[in-house]
Design a protein around this motif. Sequence first.
Motif, PDB file in Angstrom:
ATOM      1  N   GLU A   1      15.876  62.104 -14.796  1.00 18.69           N
ATOM      2  CA  GLU A   1      16.789  61.983 -15.768  1.00 18.69           C
ATOM      3  C   GLU A   1      18.050  62.851 -15.772  1.00 18.69           C
ATOM      4  OE1 GLU A   1      14.184  62.230 -19.172  1.00 18.69           O
ATOM      5  OE2 GLU A   1      13.784  60.129 -19.215  1.00 18.69           O
ATOM      6  N   THR A   2      17.780  63.882 -15.320  1.00 20.08           N
ATOM      7  CA  THR A   2      18.849  65.047 -15.373  1.00 20.08           C
ATOM      8  C   THR A   2      19.788  64.838 -13.988  1.00 20.08           C
ATOM      9  OG1 THR A   2      17.465  66.798 -16.250  1.00 20.08           O
ATOM     10  CG2 THR A   2      19.101  67.510 -14.931  1.00 20.08           C
ATOM     11  N   ILE A   3      19.022  64.329 -13.075  1.00 22.28           N
ATOM     12  CA  ILE A   3      19.961  63.925 -11.963  1.00 22.28           C
ATOM     13  C   ILE A   3      21.003  62.825 -12.132  1.00 22.28           C
ATOM     14  CG2 ILE A   3      19.771  62.864  -9.527  1.00 22.28           C
ATOM     15  CD1 ILE A   3      17.267  64.584  -9.023  1.00 22.28           C
ATOM     16  N   ILE A   4      20.301  61.663 -12.851  1.00 24.92           N
ATOM     17  CA  ILE A   4      21.180  60.673 -13.192  1.00 24.92           C
ATOM     18  C   ILE A   4      22.407  60.935 -14.267  1.00 24.92           C
ATOM     19  CG2 ILE A   4      21.123  58.349 -14.435  1.00 24.92           C
ATOM     20  CD1 ILE A   4      17.945  58.202 -13.266  1.00 24.92           C
ATOM     21  N   ALA A   5      21.974  61.860 -15.202  1.00 19.51           N
ATOM     22  CA  ALA A   5      23.010  62.275 -16.029  1.00 19.51           C
ATOM     23  C   ALA A   5      23.936  63.065 -15.586  1.00 19.51           C
ATOM     24  CB  ALA A   5      22.256  62.831 -17.481  1.00 19.51           C
ATOM     25  N   ASN A   6      23.738  64.182 -15.144  1.00 24.11           N
ATOM     26  CA  ASN A   6      24.607  65.001 -14.326  1.00 24.11           C
ATOM     27  C   ASN A   6      25.412  64.658 -13.146  1.00 24.11           C
ATOM     28  OD1 ASN A   6      23.861  66.698 -16.674  1.00 24.11           O
ATOM     29  ND2 ASN A   6      22.443  68.061 -15.319  1.00 24.11           N
ATOM     30  N   SER A   7      24.758  63.828 -12.392  1.00 21.03           N
ATOM     31  CA  SER A   7      25.390  63.453 -11.037  1.00 21.03           C
ATOM     32  C   SER A   7      25.847  61.765 -11.233  1.00 21.03           C
ATOM     33  CB  SER A   7      24.378  63.459  -9.924  1.00 21.03           C
ATOM     34  OG  SER A   7      23.754  64.845  -9.951  1.00 21.03           O
ATOM     35  N   GLN A   8      26.365  61.451 -12.158  1.00 24.22           N
ATOM     36  CA  GLN A   8      26.711  60.299 -12.407  1.00 24.22           C
ATOM     37  C   GLN A   8      27.698  59.590 -11.315  1.00 24.22           C
ATOM     38  OE1 GLN A   8      25.185  57.877 -14.084  1.00 24.22           O
ATOM     39  NE2 GLN A   8      26.396  56.520 -13.001  1.00 24.22           N
ATOM     40  N   ASP A   9      28.758  60.581 -11.115  1.00 22.61           N
ATOM     41  CA  ASP A   9      29.809  60.041 -10.219  1.00 22.61           C
ATOM     42  C   ASP A   9      29.270  59.963  -8.767  1.00 22.61           C
ATOM     43  OD1 ASP A   9      31.869  60.464 -12.038  1.00 22.61           O
ATOM     44  OD2 ASP A   9      32.369  62.454 -11.588  1.00 22.61           O
ATOM     45  N   LYS A  10      28.104  60.792  -8.330  1.00 20.78           N
ATOM     46  CA  LYS A  10      27.672  60.614  -7.130  1.00 20.78           C
ATOM     47  C   LYS A  10      26.519  59.415  -7.061  1.00 20.78           C
ATOM     48  CE  LYS A  10      27.105  65.227  -5.625  1.00 20.78           C
ATOM     49  NZ  LYS A  10      26.199  66.374  -5.112  1.00 20.78           N
ATOM     50  N   MET A  11      26.227  59.057  -8.199  1.00 16.74           N
ATOM     51  CA  MET A  11      25.145  57.859  -8.376  1.00 16.74           C
ATOM     52  C   MET A  11      26.250  56.672  -8.343  1.00 16.74           C
ATOM     53  SD  MET A  11      22.133  59.079  -8.432  1.00 16.74           S
ATOM     54  CE  MET A  11      21.034  57.964  -9.123  1.00 16.74           C
ATOM     55  N   ASP A  12      27.344  56.727  -8.839  1.00 12.77           N
ATOM     56  CA  ASP A  12      28.401  55.679  -8.941  1.00 12.77           C
ATOM     57  C   ASP A  12      28.691  55.381  -7.390  1.00 12.77           C
ATOM     58  OD1 ASP A  12      27.943  55.272 -11.457  1.00 12.77           O
ATOM     59  OD2 ASP A  12      29.820  56.337 -12.125  1.00 12.77           O
ATOM     60  N   ARG A  13      29.011  56.481  -6.848  1.00 14.16           N
ATOM     61  CA  ARG A  13      29.491  56.261  -5.303  1.00 14.16           C
ATOM     62  C   ARG A  13      28.378  55.796  -4.227  1.00 14.16           C
ATOM     63  NH1 ARG A  13      32.512  61.552  -5.935  1.00 14.16           N
ATOM     64  NH2 ARG A  13      30.561  62.748  -5.742  1.00 14.16           N
ATOM     65  N   ILE A  14      27.189  56.159  -4.664  1.00 13.51           N
ATOM     66  CA  ILE A  14      25.939  55.607  -3.865  1.00 13.51           C
ATOM     67  C   ILE A  14      25.836  54.092  -4.185  1.00 13.51           C
ATOM     68  CG2 ILE A  14      23.348  55.547  -3.528  1.00 13.51           C
ATOM     69  CD1 ILE A  14      23.350  58.564  -4.266  1.00 13.51           C
ATOM     70  N   ASP A  15      26.041  53.736  -5.483  1.00 13.16           N
ATOM     71  CA  ASP A  15      26.033  52.445  -5.791  1.00 13.16           C
ATOM     72  C   ASP A  15      27.112  51.719  -5.133  1.00 13.16           C
ATOM     73  OD1 ASP A  15      24.613  50.219  -7.485  1.00 13.16           O
ATOM     74  OD2 ASP A  15      26.356  50.157  -8.585  1.00 13.16           O
ATOM     75  N   ARG A  16      28.334  52.053  -5.121  1.00 12.07           N
ATOM     76  CA  ARG A  16      29.328  51.495  -4.425  1.00 12.07           C
ATOM     77  C   ARG A  16      29.241  51.093  -2.953  1.00 12.07           C
ATOM     78  NH1 ARG A  16      32.343  54.420  -8.057  1.00 12.07           N
ATOM     79  NH2 ARG A  16      33.078  55.982  -6.495  1.00 12.07           N
ATOM     80  N   GLN A  17      28.805  52.521  -2.492  1.00 12.76           N
ATOM     81  CA  GLN A  17      28.294  52.349  -0.853  1.00 12.76           C
ATOM     82  C   GLN A  17      27.296  51.136  -0.646  1.00 12.76           C
ATOM     83  OE1 GLN A  17      27.168  56.359  -0.462  1.00 12.76           O
ATOM     84  NE2 GLN A  17      29.388  56.969   0.126  1.00 12.76           N
ATOM     85  N   ARG A  18      26.246  51.405  -1.397  1.00 13.66           N
ATOM     86  CA  ARG A  18      25.234  50.153  -1.470  1.00 13.66           C
ATOM     87  C   ARG A  18      25.805  48.849  -1.444  1.00 13.66           C
ATOM     88  NH1 ARG A  18      22.103  51.599  -5.236  1.00 13.66           N
ATOM     89  NH2 ARG A  18      20.909  53.172  -4.175  1.00 13.66           N
ATOM     90  N   ARG A  19      26.629  48.751  -2.311  1.00 17.77           N
ATOM     91  CA  ARG A  19      27.189  46.938  -2.642  1.00 17.77           C
ATOM     92  C   ARG A  19      27.942  46.787  -1.305  1.00 17.77           C
ATOM     93  NH1 ARG A  19      28.867  47.852  -8.776  1.00 17.77           N
ATOM     94  NH2 ARG A  19      29.892  49.355  -7.846  1.00 17.77           N
ATOM     95  N   LYS A  20      28.760  47.783  -0.984  1.00 19.28           N
ATOM     96  CA  LYS A  20      29.642  47.315   0.221  1.00 19.28           C
ATOM     97  C   LYS A  20      28.955  47.038   1.373  1.00 19.28           C
ATOM     98  CE  LYS A  20      33.292  49.571   2.795  1.00 19.28           C
ATOM     99  NZ  LYS A  20      34.198  50.736   3.203  1.00 19.28           N
ATOM    100  N   TYR A  21      27.768  47.863   1.600  1.00 23.74           N
ATOM    101  CA  TYR A  21      26.925  47.951   2.804  1.00 23.74           C
ATOM    102  C   TYR A  21      26.355  46.349   2.739  1.00 23.74           C
ATOM    103  CZ  TYR A  21      23.147  48.113   5.969  1.00 23.74           C
ATOM    104  OH  TYR A  21      22.325  47.800   6.977  1.00 23.74           O
ATOM    105  N   ASP A  22      25.731  46.086   1.526  1.00 23.99           N
ATOM    106  CA  ASP A  22      24.749  44.863   1.233  1.00 23.99           C
ATOM    107  C   ASP A  22      25.854  43.768   1.512  1.00 23.99           C
ATOM    108  OD1 ASP A  22      22.606  46.205   0.793  1.00 23.99           O
ATOM    109  OD2 ASP A  22      22.859  46.125  -1.344  1.00 23.99           O
ATOM    110  N   SER A  23      27.067  43.768   1.006  1.00 22.45           N
ATOM    111  CA  SER A  23      27.978  42.744   1.150  1.00 22.45           C
ATOM    112  C   SER A  23      28.431  42.450   2.749  1.00 22.45           C
ATOM    113  CB  SER A  23      29.298  43.306   0.368  1.00 22.45           C
ATOM    114  OG  SER A  23      30.353  41.989   0.846  1.00 22.45           O
ATOM    115  N   SER A  24      28.523  43.469   3.571  1.00 21.45           N
ATOM    116  CA  SER A  24      28.887  43.393   4.814  1.00 21.45           C
ATOM    117  C   SER A  24      27.705  42.811   5.561  1.00 21.45           C
ATOM    118  CB  SER A  24      29.360  44.642   5.547  1.00 21.45           C
ATOM    119  OG  SER A  24      28.245  45.441   5.391  1.00 21.45           O
ATOM    120  N   LYS A  25      26.270  43.180   5.180  1.00 27.49           N
ATOM    121  CA  LYS A  25      25.322  42.684   5.589  1.00 27.49           C
ATOM    122  C   LYS A  25      24.858  41.409   5.284  1.00 27.49           C
ATOM    123  CE  LYS A  25      20.183  43.660   5.725  1.00 27.49           C
ATOM    124  NZ  LYS A  25      19.104  43.867   4.756  1.00 27.49           N
ATOM    125  N   SER A  26      25.322  40.812   4.298  1.00 28.08           N
ATOM    126  CA  SER A  26      25.080  39.497   3.603  1.00 28.08           C
ATOM    127  C   SER A  26      25.748  38.591   4.584  1.00 28.08           C
ATOM    128  CB  SER A  26      25.420  39.407   2.061  1.00 28.08           C
ATOM    129  OG  SER A  26      26.721  39.369   2.131  1.00 28.08           O
TER     130      SER A  26
END
Length: 181
Positions: free
Chosen positions: A119-144
């Motif tokens: 919970e602390t990681i998610i709350a305090n590292s939201q920018d990093k978590m958002d970057r991870i999510d964007r990277q995953r979507r970009k990767y998933d899109s290219s993979k799709s």
Amino acid sequence: MNFLIVEDLVSDTFLLQRQLKKISVNPEIRFVDSEISLINALKTYIPDMVITDFKLIGMNAFDVIRISKNYNDNIPIVVITGNLKYEGDKDELLKSGAEGFFLKEPINTLNERLLPLFETIIANSQDKMDRIDRQRRKYDSSKSHSDFLREYTFGDDNEDEDTENQKEPTILDKIMNLFRK
């Protein structure tokens, strides 16, 4: 949530998986047990979190942190181990980039001990978590695009099963979903 577990004992991977399923409903969990499989996994999979044992065959948690941070500095790393010979290693792991350190035992309460850190990681590292999510979507899109023909040709017979097997979201899932909106 998406987890990458670095563990060389099959029995411990099952125990960790069971604890993570108590924290997050329908987590995606992938396992690796060596340096080469860790590198390959990080090239093809973007987890929300890496969870590693301290002592592994041919490497240790310091190596996992170094390799993981080399591939993606945004992914938080948590070290979980059965024993720690040198207390100073815990402080060095945290200085090296680990978000947290836990002993496996007692294994039946590991989920309760991990949840506040997650919970602390998610709350305090939201920018990093958002970057991870964007990277995953970009990767998933290219993979799709590369998977399109295979999916179109063979279809997806598991769609009905997936909707039937979904569980009620946990607190951690709800928190993650709030930040992703």
